[in-house]
Design a protein around this motif. Structure first.
Motif, PDB file in Angstrom:
ATOM      1  N   GLY A   9      15.172  70.677  10.464  1.00 59.45           N
ATOM      2  CA  GLY A   9      16.170  69.945   9.699  1.00 59.45           C
ATOM      3  C   GLY A   9      15.497  69.061   8.666  1.00 59.45           C
ATOM      4  O   GLY A   9      14.417  68.529   8.886  1.00 59.45           O
ATOM      5  N   GLY A  10      16.141  68.888   7.553  1.00 59.43           N
ATOM      6  CA  GLY A  10      15.554  68.182   6.424  1.00 59.43           C
ATOM      7  C   GLY A  10      15.442  66.684   6.569  1.00 59.43           C
ATOM      8  O   GLY A  10      14.736  66.042   5.828  1.00 59.43           O
ATOM      9  N   ASP A  11      16.122  66.063   7.522  1.00 62.86           N
ATOM     10  CA  ASP A  11      16.109  64.613   7.628  1.00 62.86           C
ATOM     11  C   ASP A  11      15.397  64.104   8.869  1.00 62.86           C
ATOM     12  O   ASP A  11      15.495  62.939   9.211  1.00 62.86           O
ATOM     13  CB  ASP A  11      17.547  64.075   7.632  1.00 62.86           C
ATOM     14  CG  ASP A  11      18.249  64.349   6.311  1.00 62.86           C
ATOM     15  OD1 ASP A  11      17.569  64.385   5.282  1.00 62.86           O
ATOM     16  OD2 ASP A  11      19.469  64.533   6.327  1.00 62.86           O
ATOM     17  N   ALA A  12      14.680  64.945   9.566  1.00 59.88           N
ATOM     18  CA  ALA A  12      14.029  64.556  10.811  1.00 59.88           C
ATOM     19  C   ALA A  12      12.617  64.031  10.545  1.00 59.88           C
ATOM     20  O   ALA A  12      11.980  64.395   9.576  1.00 59.88           O
ATOM     21  CB  ALA A  12      13.968  65.751  11.756  1.00 59.88           C
ATOM     22  N   ILE A  13      12.146  63.155  11.441  1.00 54.33           N
ATOM     23  CA  ILE A  13      10.781  62.645  11.403  1.00 54.33           C
ATOM     24  C   ILE A  13      10.129  63.042  12.718  1.00 54.33           C
ATOM     25  O   ILE A  13      10.687  62.816  13.788  1.00 54.33           O
ATOM     26  CB  ILE A  13      10.753  61.114  11.236  1.00 54.33           C
ATOM     27  CG1 ILE A  13      11.426  60.702   9.921  1.00 54.33           C
ATOM     28  CG2 ILE A  13       9.324  60.584  11.295  1.00 54.33           C
ATOM     29  CD1 ILE A  13      11.643  59.214   9.775  1.00 54.33           C
ATOM     30  N   ALA A  14       8.941  63.641  12.675  1.00 53.21           N
ATOM     31  CA  ALA A  14       8.293  64.124  13.892  1.00 53.21           C
ATOM     32  C   ALA A  14       7.895  62.978  14.810  1.00 53.21           C
ATOM     33  O   ALA A  14       8.140  63.023  16.009  1.00 53.21           O
ATOM     34  CB  ALA A  14       7.080  64.990  13.556  1.00 53.21           C
ATOM     35  N   VAL A  15       7.266  61.918  14.283  1.00 51.19           N
ATOM     36  CA  VAL A  15       6.855  60.756  15.077  1.00 51.19           C
ATOM     37  C   VAL A  15       7.270  59.507  14.316  1.00 51.19           C
ATOM     38  O   VAL A  15       6.845  59.301  13.184  1.00 51.19           O
ATOM     39  CB  VAL A  15       5.319  60.726  15.295  1.00 51.19           C
ATOM     40  CG1 VAL A  15       4.903  59.479  16.061  1.00 51.19           C
ATOM     41  CG2 VAL A  15       4.849  61.988  16.015  1.00 51.19           C
ATOM     42  N   GLU A  16       8.108  58.667  14.948  1.00 52.68           N
ATOM     43  CA  GLU A  16       8.525  57.419  14.312  1.00 52.68           C
ATOM     44  C   GLU A  16       8.384  56.276  15.313  1.00 52.68           C
ATOM     45  O   GLU A  16       8.832  56.382  16.446  1.00 52.68           O
ATOM     46  CB  GLU A  16       9.969  57.484  13.827  1.00 52.68           C
ATOM     47  CG  GLU A  16      10.405  56.198  13.153  1.00 52.68           C
ATOM     48  CD  GLU A  16      11.827  56.234  12.645  1.00 52.68           C
ATOM     49  OE1 GLU A  16      12.123  55.480  11.718  1.00 52.68           O
ATOM     50  OE2 GLU A  16      12.647  56.996  13.184  1.00 52.68           O
ATOM     51  N   ILE A  17       7.746  55.192  14.868  1.00 49.19           N
ATOM     52  CA  ILE A  17       7.544  54.003  15.687  1.00 49.19           C
ATOM     53  C   ILE A  17       8.071  52.813  14.897  1.00 49.19           C
ATOM     54  O   ILE A  17       7.713  52.623  13.739  1.00 49.19           O
ATOM     55  CB  ILE A  17       6.047  53.780  16.014  1.00 49.19           C
ATOM     56  CG1 ILE A  17       5.453  54.974  16.763  1.00 49.19           C
ATOM     57  CG2 ILE A  17       5.859  52.488  16.804  1.00 49.19           C
ATOM     58  CD1 ILE A  17       6.022  55.205  18.139  1.00 49.19           C
ATOM     59  N   GLY A  18       8.910  52.009  15.521  1.00 55.66           N
ATOM     60  CA  GLY A  18       9.473  50.857  14.837  1.00 55.66           C
ATOM     61  C   GLY A  18       9.000  49.542  15.404  1.00 55.66           C
ATOM     62  O   GLY A  18       9.173  49.265  16.588  1.00 55.66           O
ATOM     63  N   TYR A  19       8.364  48.735  14.571  1.00 59.05           N
ATOM     64  CA  TYR A  19       8.026  47.347  14.849  1.00 59.05           C
ATOM     65  C   TYR A  19       7.118  47.151  16.068  1.00 59.05           C
ATOM     66  O   TYR A  19       7.186  46.137  16.749  1.00 59.05           O
ATOM     67  CB  TYR A  19       9.298  46.515  14.959  1.00 59.05           C
ATOM     68  CG  TYR A  19      10.124  46.652  13.709  1.00 59.05           C
ATOM     69  CD1 TYR A  19       9.728  46.013  12.541  1.00 59.05           C
ATOM     70  CD2 TYR A  19      11.245  47.473  13.668  1.00 59.05           C
ATOM     71  CE1 TYR A  19      10.451  46.165  11.368  1.00 59.05           C
ATOM     72  CE2 TYR A  19      11.974  47.631  12.506  1.00 59.05           C
ATOM     73  CZ  TYR A  19      11.574  46.974  11.365  1.00 59.05           C
ATOM     74  OH  TYR A  19      12.278  47.142  10.205  1.00 59.05           O
ATOM     75  N   MET A  20       6.295  48.126  16.373  1.00 58.66           N
ATOM     76  CA  MET A  20       5.230  48.000  17.358  1.00 58.66           C
ATOM     77  C   MET A  20       4.087  48.884  16.895  1.00 58.66           C
ATOM     78  O   MET A  20       4.272  49.751  16.055  1.00 58.66           O
ATOM     79  CB  MET A  20       5.709  48.391  18.765  1.00 58.66           C
ATOM     80  CG  MET A  20       6.300  49.773  18.875  1.00 58.66           C
ATOM     81  SD  MET A  20       7.069  50.128  20.460  1.00 58.66           S
ATOM     82  CE  MET A  20       5.690  50.183  21.538  1.00 58.66           C
ATOM     83  N   SER A  21       2.887  48.661  17.395  1.00 56.40           N
ATOM     84  CA  SER A  21       1.735  49.404  16.882  1.00 56.40           C
ATOM     85  C   SER A  21       1.698  50.826  17.430  1.00 56.40           C
ATOM     86  O   SER A  21       2.132  51.100  18.550  1.00 56.40           O
ATOM     87  CB  SER A  21       0.435  48.675  17.208  1.00 56.40           C
ATOM     88  OG  SER A  21       0.238  48.632  18.596  1.00 56.40           O
ATOM     89  N   LEU A  22       1.179  51.709  16.622  1.00 57.38           N
ATOM     90  CA  LEU A  22       0.985  53.113  16.985  1.00 57.38           C
ATOM     91  C   LEU A  22      -0.513  53.376  17.063  1.00 57.38           C
ATOM     92  O   LEU A  22      -1.257  53.063  16.134  1.00 57.38           O
ATOM     93  CB  LEU A  22       1.607  54.032  15.924  1.00 57.38           C
ATOM     94  CG  LEU A  22       1.238  55.513  16.014  1.00 57.38           C
ATOM     95  CD1 LEU A  22       1.887  56.150  17.240  1.00 57.38           C
ATOM     96  CD2 LEU A  22       1.635  56.245  14.748  1.00 57.38           C
TER      97      LEU A  22
END
Length: 109
Positions: A9-22
């Motif tokens: 799908g065109g709007d997907a992100i494989a890995v997303e992390i919000g407001y914490m370290s990756l």
């Protein structure tokens, strides 16, 4: 063991992390996409934004990616002191954001 991470799908992100370290060490394949820009919206007061298609982080945490495999798609790291070490293949744009960022590539020791 190794794992294949992928999205459809065109709007997907494989890995997303919000407001914490990756901290990510990739020895497999991450399949994302090129990413997209969302224009500013004066009605709602939203600034223009870019969303990566493979790896996207938000906030000011410091992120680390060590890649020995393949990352297909764009990478956008937040505003922390981010580091990317690439010993494999990254097929896409890399945006490191604000902060004291570093990147290196070459043969693994």
């Amino acid at each position: 063991s190794y794992v294949l991470v992928g999205v459809t799908g065109g709007d997907a992100i494989a890995v997303e992390i919000g407001y914490m370290s990756l901290t990510l060490e990739n020895r497999g394949t991450i399949n994302g996409w090129t990413g997209t820009s969302i224009p500013a919206d004066d009605v709602f007061g939203q600034e223009a934004q870019y969303f990566a298609g493979a790896i996207h982080t938000l906030g000011t945490a410091s992120d680390v990616i060590v890649n020995h495999g393949v990352i297909n798609g764009s990478i956008h790291l937040g505003d922390g002191d981010d580091r990317i070490e690439n010993y494999g293949t990254i097929a896409g744009d890399v945006l490191l954001g604000n902060g004291n960022d570093s990147s290196s590539s070459g043969l693994a020791a």
